[in-house]
Scaffold this motif. Structure first.
Motif, PDB file in Angstrom:
ATOM      1  N   THR A  42      44.070   4.710  68.537  1.00  0.00           N
ATOM      2  CA  THR A  42      43.055   3.676  68.718  1.00  0.00           C
ATOM      3  C   THR A  42      43.721   2.401  69.217  1.00  0.00           C
ATOM      4  O   THR A  42      44.950   2.249  69.132  1.00  0.00           O
ATOM      5  CB  THR A  42      42.342   3.369  67.392  1.00  0.00           C
ATOM      6  OG1 THR A  42      43.292   2.768  66.488  1.00  0.00           O
ATOM      7  CG2 THR A  42      41.737   4.628  66.758  1.00  0.00           C
ATOM      8  N   ASP A  43      42.929   1.476  69.696  1.00  0.00           N
ATOM      9  CA  ASP A  43      43.472   0.198  70.137  1.00  0.00           C
ATOM     10  C   ASP A  43      44.193  -0.504  68.988  1.00  0.00           C
ATOM     11  O   ASP A  43      45.272  -1.060  69.178  1.00  0.00           O
ATOM     12  CB  ASP A  43      42.359  -0.686  70.712  1.00  0.00           C
ATOM     13  CG  ASP A  43      42.919  -1.875  71.454  1.00  0.00           C
ATOM     14  OD1 ASP A  43      43.613  -1.671  72.474  1.00  0.00           O
ATOM     15  OD2 ASP A  43      42.686  -3.022  70.999  1.00  0.00           O
ATOM     16  N   ALA A  44      43.618  -0.447  67.804  1.00  0.00           N
ATOM     17  CA  ALA A  44      44.251  -1.084  66.639  1.00  0.00           C
ATOM     18  C   ALA A  44      45.600  -0.428  66.337  1.00  0.00           C
ATOM     19  O   ALA A  44      46.574  -1.123  66.021  1.00  0.00           O
ATOM     20  CB  ALA A  44      43.328  -0.998  65.427  1.00  0.00           C
ATOM     21  N   GLN A  45      45.685   0.909  66.433  1.00  0.00           N
ATOM     22  CA  GLN A  45      46.951   1.599  66.183  1.00  0.00           C
ATOM     23  C   GLN A  45      47.988   1.275  67.257  1.00  0.00           C
ATOM     24  O   GLN A  45      49.175   1.149  66.954  1.00  0.00           O
ATOM     25  CB  GLN A  45      46.727   3.112  66.123  1.00  0.00           C
ATOM     26  CG  GLN A  45      45.975   3.555  64.884  1.00  0.00           C
ATOM     27  CD  GLN A  45      45.564   5.013  64.965  1.00  0.00           C
ATOM     28  OE1 GLN A  45      45.146   5.507  66.004  1.00  0.00           O
ATOM     29  NE2 GLN A  45      45.682   5.710  63.829  1.00  0.00           N
ATOM     30  N   LEU A  46      47.552   1.131  68.494  1.00  0.00           N
ATOM     31  CA  LEU A  46      48.477   0.779  69.572  1.00  0.00           C
ATOM     32  C   LEU A  46      49.042  -0.626  69.394  1.00  0.00           C
ATOM     33  O   LEU A  46      50.180  -0.894  69.775  1.00  0.00           O
ATOM     34  CB  LEU A  46      47.772   0.860  70.928  1.00  0.00           C
ATOM     35  CG  LEU A  46      47.508   2.255  71.467  1.00  0.00           C
ATOM     36  CD1 LEU A  46      46.558   2.187  72.664  1.00  0.00           C
ATOM     37  CD2 LEU A  46      48.812   2.930  71.858  1.00  0.00           C
ATOM     38  N   ARG A  47      48.269  -1.514  68.816  1.00  0.00           N
ATOM     39  CA  ARG A  47      48.638  -2.924  68.741  1.00  0.00           C
ATOM     40  C   ARG A  47      49.337  -3.322  67.436  1.00  0.00           C
ATOM     41  O   ARG A  47      49.959  -4.373  67.373  1.00  0.00           O
ATOM     42  CB  ARG A  47      47.400  -3.780  68.969  1.00  0.00           C
ATOM     43  CG  ARG A  47      46.789  -3.562  70.347  1.00  0.00           C
ATOM     44  CD  ARG A  47      45.498  -4.347  70.529  1.00  0.00           C
ATOM     45  NE  ARG A  47      45.779  -5.761  70.720  1.00  0.00           N
ATOM     46  CZ  ARG A  47      46.194  -6.300  71.864  1.00  0.00           C
ATOM     47  NH1 ARG A  47      46.380  -5.548  72.928  1.00  0.00           N
ATOM     48  NH2 ARG A  47      46.417  -7.591  71.948  1.00  0.00           N
ATOM     49  N   ALA A  48      49.230  -2.494  66.409  1.00  0.00           N
ATOM     50  CA  ALA A  48      49.789  -2.859  65.106  1.00  0.00           C
ATOM     51  C   ALA A  48      51.288  -2.563  65.052  1.00  0.00           C
ATOM     52  O   ALA A  48      51.706  -1.444  65.351  1.00  0.00           O
ATOM     53  CB  ALA A  48      49.070  -2.090  64.002  1.00  0.00           C
ATOM     54  N   PRO A  49      52.098  -3.545  64.660  1.00  0.00           N
ATOM     55  CA  PRO A  49      53.527  -3.280  64.480  1.00  0.00           C
ATOM     56  C   PRO A  49      53.731  -2.212  63.398  1.00  0.00           C
ATOM     57  O   PRO A  49      53.005  -2.166  62.414  1.00  0.00           O
ATOM     58  CB  PRO A  49      54.100  -4.624  64.032  1.00  0.00           C
ATOM     59  CG  PRO A  49      53.109  -5.633  64.515  1.00  0.00           C
ATOM     60  CD  PRO A  49      51.771  -4.950  64.430  1.00  0.00           C
ATOM     61  N   VAL A  50      54.707  -1.351  63.613  1.00  0.00           N
ATOM     62  CA  VAL A  50      54.992  -0.257  62.688  1.00  0.00           C
ATOM     63  C   VAL A  50      56.329  -0.539  62.009  1.00  0.00           C
ATOM     64  O   VAL A  50      57.344  -0.745  62.678  1.00  0.00           O
ATOM     65  CB  VAL A  50      55.036   1.096  63.439  1.00  0.00           C
ATOM     66  CG1 VAL A  50      55.390   2.229  62.486  1.00  0.00           C
ATOM     67  CG2 VAL A  50      53.707   1.361  64.140  1.00  0.00           C
ATOM     68  N   GLU A  51      56.302  -0.543  60.697  1.00  0.00           N
ATOM     69  CA  GLU A  51      57.544  -0.734  59.937  1.00  0.00           C
ATOM     70  C   GLU A  51      58.209   0.622  59.740  1.00  0.00           C
ATOM     71  O   GLU A  51      57.530   1.623  59.608  1.00  0.00           O
ATOM     72  CB  GLU A  51      57.234  -1.404  58.599  1.00  0.00           C
ATOM     73  CG  GLU A  51      56.712  -2.828  58.739  1.00  0.00           C
ATOM     74  CD  GLU A  51      57.626  -3.739  59.540  1.00  0.00           C
ATOM     75  OE1 GLU A  51      58.866  -3.572  59.497  1.00  0.00           O
ATOM     76  OE2 GLU A  51      57.103  -4.615  60.233  1.00  0.00           O
ATOM     77  N   PRO A  52      59.500   0.694  59.762  1.00  0.00           N
ATOM     78  CA  PRO A  52      60.467  -0.394  59.727  1.00  0.00           C
ATOM     79  C   PRO A  52      60.866  -0.929  61.106  1.00  0.00           C
ATOM     80  O   PRO A  52      61.745  -1.770  61.212  1.00  0.00           O
ATOM     81  CB  PRO A  52      61.676   0.255  59.055  1.00  0.00           C
ATOM     82  CG  PRO A  52      61.631   1.669  59.523  1.00  0.00           C
ATOM     83  CD  PRO A  52      60.157   2.003  59.619  1.00  0.00           C
ATOM     84  N   PHE A  53      60.211  -0.455  62.182  1.00  0.00           N
ATOM     85  CA  PHE A  53      60.585  -0.860  63.528  1.00  0.00           C
ATOM     86  C   PHE A  53      60.270  -2.322  63.809  1.00  0.00           C
ATOM     87  O   PHE A  53      61.038  -3.018  64.448  1.00  0.00           O
ATOM     88  CB  PHE A  53      59.907   0.037  64.575  1.00  0.00           C
ATOM     89  CG  PHE A  53      60.383   1.447  64.533  1.00  0.00           C
ATOM     90  CD1 PHE A  53      61.475   1.853  65.266  1.00  0.00           C
ATOM     91  CD2 PHE A  53      59.749   2.394  63.732  1.00  0.00           C
ATOM     92  CE1 PHE A  53      61.933   3.159  65.224  1.00  0.00           C
ATOM     93  CE2 PHE A  53      60.193   3.693  63.683  1.00  0.00           C
ATOM     94  CZ  PHE A  53      61.286   4.085  64.419  1.00  0.00           C
ATOM     95  N   GLY A  54      59.094  -2.761  63.375  1.00  0.00           N
ATOM     96  CA  GLY A  54      58.702  -4.149  63.597  1.00  0.00           C
ATOM     97  C   GLY A  54      58.020  -4.394  64.932  1.00  0.00           C
ATOM     98  O   GLY A  54      57.726  -5.530  65.270  1.00  0.00           O
ATOM     99  N   TRP A  55      57.776  -3.350  65.701  1.00  0.00           N
ATOM    100  CA  TRP A  55      57.081  -3.502  66.979  1.00  0.00           C
ATOM    101  C   TRP A  55      55.972  -2.471  67.077  1.00  0.00           C
ATOM    102  O   TRP A  55      55.967  -1.471  66.365  1.00  0.00           O
ATOM    103  CB  TRP A  55      58.025  -3.436  68.174  1.00  0.00           C
ATOM    104  CG  TRP A  55      59.091  -2.386  68.167  1.00  0.00           C
ATOM    105  CD1 TRP A  55      60.380  -2.530  67.744  1.00  0.00           C
ATOM    106  CD2 TRP A  55      58.984  -1.020  68.611  1.00  0.00           C
ATOM    107  NE1 TRP A  55      61.076  -1.353  67.894  1.00  0.00           N
ATOM    108  CE2 TRP A  55      60.245  -0.409  68.430  1.00  0.00           C
ATOM    109  CE3 TRP A  55      57.959  -0.255  69.151  1.00  0.00           C
ATOM    110  CZ2 TRP A  55      60.502   0.921  68.764  1.00  0.00           C
ATOM    111  CZ3 TRP A  55      58.212   1.077  69.484  1.00  0.00           C
ATOM    112  CH2 TRP A  55      59.464   1.634  69.286  1.00  0.00           C
TER     113      TRP A  55
END
Length: 172
Positions: A42-55
Motif C-alpha cells: 500500500t502507499d502507507a507501507q511504501l512510505r513508512a520507515p522500516v526498523e531497524p533500517f530507518g528508511w
C-alpha cells in the motif's frame, strides 16, 4: 529422490555472453526486480520507515534515482546536474513527494542515464568535469556499470528483508 531440474537464470538471456550486454541486461533486471519486490504494498507501507533500517521502501527508490543520476549523468557524461540534494543523505532518503512522483522521477533518471550511455563501449572513459575532475580520476564505463550493478544487487537484496518485515512476503 530430489528434482535436479536447474532453475532458470535470472537477468539477460541464457545465451548472452557479451560483457556490455550482460551488465546492461542485469541492470535492467535489477531495475525490474525493484518494482517486483515493492508490488502489492500500500502507499502507507511504501512510505513508512522500516526498523531497524530507518528508511522506507519508496525512500530506496528515490535514493536509487539519485544513484543513477550521480553515476551515469554526472559521472559518465559529466552533465551539469545537481548530484546530491541540499540536505544530504537525510533528504535523499526522506519522502516529501507523492509516491507516483517518486517513481516517475526514478524512471526519468533511468531513461536519462541510458541516454547518457548511448552506444558507448565498456572501455569508454567517463568525461571529466562532472564527478571526475581529471582523466586520472575518470573510470571506464564498464567500471561504472559494475558499480551500479553491485549497488542495485545490495539494495534489492535489502528489500527482501524489508518486505518480510512489512508483510511476511519472502523474496526469490
Amino acid at each position: 529422490m530430489t528434482d535436479r531440474t536447474p532453475l532458470p537464470l535470472d537477468g539477460p538471456g541464457v545465451k548472452v555472453g557479451d560483457p556490455r550486454e550482460l551488465l546492461l541486461g542485469y541492470l535492467d533486471w535489477y531495475r525490474e526486480a525493484l518494482r517486483r519486490k515493492l508490488a502489492g504494498l500500500t502507499d502507507a507501507q511504501l512510505r513508512a520507515p522500516v526498523e531497524p533500517f530507518g528508511w522506507s521502501p519508496i525512500g530506496l527508490v528515490q535514493h536509487l534515482g539519485w544513484v543513477e543520476k550521480r553515476w551515469l549523468r554526472w559521472g559518465f557524461a559529466a552533465a551539469d546536474v545537481v548530484a546530491y540534494p541540499a540536505g544530504g543523505d537525510a533528504e535523499e532518503w526522506a519522502i516529501d513527494a507523492p509516491t507516483d512522483e517518486v517513481w516517475s522521477a526514478y524512471e526519468e533518471q533511468v531513461r536519462q542515464g541510458k541516454a547518457a550511455i548511448g552506444d558507448a563501449g565498456l572501455q569508454t572513459v567517463a568525461k571529466t568535469g562532472g564527478r571526475f575532475p581529471t582523466e586520472a580520476d575518470a573510470p571506464p564505463l564498464g567500471r561504472i556499470l559494475f558499480h551500479l550493478l553491485q549497488e542495485y544487487a545490495r539494495h534489492v537484496g535489502q528489500l527482501d528483508l524489508l518486505r518480510e518485515l512489512i508483510d511476511g512476503t519472502t523474496g526469490e
